[in-house]
Design a protein around this motif. Structure first.
Motif, PDB file in Angstrom:
ATOM      1  N   SER A 154     -32.048  14.326  28.283  1.00 34.10           N
ATOM      2  CA  SER A 154     -32.173  13.009  29.002  1.00 34.10           C
ATOM      3  C   SER A 154     -31.631  12.834  30.430  1.00 34.10           C
ATOM      4  N   LEU A 200     -33.538  15.250  32.774  1.00 32.47           N
ATOM      5  CA  LEU A 200     -34.671  14.701  33.042  1.00 32.47           C
ATOM      6  C   LEU A 200     -34.359  13.615  34.222  1.00 32.47           C
ATOM      7  N   TYR A 253     -41.109  13.311  31.754  1.00 32.04           N
ATOM      8  CA  TYR A 253     -40.815  12.683  30.603  1.00 32.04           C
ATOM      9  C   TYR A 253     -41.318  13.107  29.406  1.00 32.04           C
ATOM     10  N   GLN A 296     -39.988  16.343  28.294  1.00 31.87           N
ATOM     11  CA  GLN A 296     -38.735  16.223  27.562  1.00 31.87           C
ATOM     12  C   GLN A 296     -39.226  15.805  26.118  1.00 31.87           C
ATOM     13  N   ALA A 354     -38.419   4.517  35.994  1.00 32.16           N
ATOM     14  CA  ALA A 354     -39.326   5.696  36.302  1.00 32.16           C
ATOM     15  C   ALA A 354     -40.035   5.863  37.625  1.00 32.16           C
TER      16      ALA A 354
END
Length: 552
Positions: free
Chosen positions: A200, A203, A261, A264, A396
């Motif tokens: 996380s 990312l 995302y 991930q 995002a």
């Protein structure tokens, strides 16, 4: 509208105005290039010209290189430091946390400008070490990656350190008892438990770097290195303005973030490791023993490079009469700070504008975040998933995409009243970008409280509004206040949307600093940057303290 529907309705309208409207208009402008004239003709015709541009491949490749480079370098720095901080009794641990908080609080564009002053030809480092020439490295792609990394790696450091501290070392010790070596126990037990936090944070490092405008704008403009963010800004700043092209590039930037995302999620699928013992993990940290001095040297080296050098460069410039005067006692002055706090001038107006906008952003984002979190976590109303998605979507969204969306949304002829070309457009931009802060903080606090208090109050005749105001709000207020202070600190120095949306005659702190550098008034710019950095750090430390007090 009934009383039960009033609060959800107000929250829904706020989320539509803050988030849904700008995002929708980015997509509409990309699909319908003549939307600004009220026409829906020639759909998708803006995509081929953008895709056929020879520069697009370079923009796309450079953005990916920078994002991957920053993520990898942030991991190389943040994961080892975070593991050492989380698993071992590090001397002065709280001090290192505060020091590593500074780079993340220092706006990236100010950090980039500070590194320019320190490492460029005849900069501060070369004045002290004449044999060291780092100008060419600084104004290169690796130089940009390093500068961004030194600003972003704390997100990895804090995520990894908190994750490993929470999981403890008890399970690894059990593995050691059963014959595993220290490295095998770490790789097979401790590392997998911290893998979600690592993924996380990496990312986040990737998305923060690809959406950054300040560093590419400061360093890349001198070396001809362009990213999607600078490409979008050029289409909006250079004549003729290319709104459809900017919208298409904005969608590409969002698509990169969403793809990251998805990658991930795919990497972590089925690999989450949890302890199912039902007992709290042992958080007793081990002694570093003979490794104490080497570890402290490592932490000091990172703090010196990532924290001390840019801060000292910024302060030296702020206190220097002229750049050409160099490092000398005779060149010291307080004049630049005098200009910042002078009664007449652009600096006090910029500071007051930023503080006013930051206060308004904190209040609006805090109230909207509180309502959204309450409706999703406590009330679990119909449509909670949509509210949750809208409230967290800005996390995002690159700031430049939000800016483009607001331009496209509110610069339309059919609006009877519009905030475009007023300070209100800046307020909308800041609220959209920073809404996830209070949502995350308040949601976490509400989940800790549980639903029993809300249910008990409703059984005894309290309305939903009374339950929120008299019971839940006092309990979550410390977390809400901490998030609002973080929103205030970040909003007071936000750059990219300020550059895109500031109307004529309105300056914020970030715009003032940026324009002072463009005009050659570097000392005044760095004096203002010093004031803003001190304010942000103070508020963030207070917010962290409030969070710690709430947790205890």
């Amino acid at each position: 509208m009934s009383r039960n529907a009033f609060l959800p309705g107000v929250t829904g309208i706020a989320l539509l105005l803050l988030v849904a409207v700008p995002v929708t208009f980015v997509a509409l402008q990309a699909v319908f290039p003549h939307l600004d004239t009220g026409s829906f003709s020639a759909p998708f015709s803006a995509f081929p010209p953008v895709f056929e541009e020879p520069q697009l491949r370079k923009l796309f490749a450079t953005t990916l290189k920078v994002g991957l480079g920053v993520a990898i370098c942030s991991g190389l720095i943040g994961i080892p430091l975070g593991a050492l901080r989380g698993l071992f009794a590090l001397p002065a641990a709280a001090l290192w946390d505060i020091l590593f908080l500074v780079p993340f609080l220092l706006p990236p564009y100010i950090a980039a400008l500070s590194w320019m002053l320190a490492l460029q030809t005849n900069g501060y480092v070369q004045q002290l070490l004449p044999w060291l020439h780092l100008n060419d490295f600084l104004f290169s792609l690796p130089g940009m990656v390093v500068v961004m990394t030194l600003n972003i790696f704390p997100v990895v450091y804090f995520a990894v350190s908190r994750s490993m501290a929470a999981s403890g070392s008890r399970l690894a010790d059990v593995a050691r008892i059963h014959g595993a070596g220290p490295w095998r126990a770490f790789i097979r037990i401790t590392l997998p438990m911290a893998l979600p936090a690592m993924a996380s944070s990496l990312l986040l490092a990737f998305t923060l770097s690809i959406e950054e405008y300040g560093v590419p704008g400061a360093l890349g403009s001198r070396s001809g290195i362009l990213m999607l963010t600078t490409g979008i800004e050029q289409r909006l700043a250079d004549w003729p303005v290319d709104l459809p092209g900017a919208a298409v590039l904005s969608l590409m930037l969002v698509a990169i973030a969403l793809c990251a995302y998805s990658v991930q999620r795919a990497v972590l699928a089925g690999k989450n490791v949890e302890s199912l013992t039902g007992k709290p993990a042992d958080v007793t940290q081990k002694s570093l023993a003979g490794w104490t001095i080497p570890v402290l040297i490592l932490f000091m080296a990172v703090a010196l490079i990532a924290v001390a050098l840019p801060i000292v460069s910024m302060l030296i410039t702020a206190f220097s009469r002229t750049l050409s005067g160099g490092l000398s006692w005779q060149n010291l002055t307080l004049g630049h700070f005098g200009n910042v706090f002078a009664a007449h001038g652009d600096a006090p107006a910029a500071l007051s504008t930023s503080l006013g906008l930051a206060l308004g952003t904190a209040l609006i984002a805090g109230a909207t975040g509180l309502m959204a979190s309450w409706l999703v976590v406590a009330r679990k109303i119909r449509g909670a998933a949509l509210i949750d998605g809208l409230s967290l979507l800005p996390a995002a969204l690159p700031g430049i995409v939000v800016g483009v969306g607001l331009i496209l949304a509110w610069n339309q002829r059919f609006w009877p009243v519009t905030p475009y070309n007023t300070w209100g457009i800046l307020l909308l931009a800041y609220c959209c970008l920073l809404l996830p802060y209070p949502v995350r903080y308040v949601s976490a606090a509400l989940k800790q409280i549980g639903g029993n208090l809300d249910a008990a109050a409703r059984v005894h005749g309290a309305t939903a509004a009374q339950t929120l105001r008299l019971i839940l709000l006092p309990l979550v207020f410390p977390s809400l206040l901490a998030s609002m202070m973080m929103v205030f600190a970040v909003a007071s120095r936000e750059l990219v949307t300020s550059l895109l949306l500031s109307p004529a005659g309105v300056q914020t702190v970030s715009v003032y600093v940026w324009r002072q550098f463009e005009q050659g008034s570097v000392g005044d710019g760095m004096a203002m940057a010093s004031v803003a950095a001190f304010l942000s750090l103070t508020l963030m430390l207070i917010a962290v303290r409030l969070q710690q007090r709430t947790a205890s």
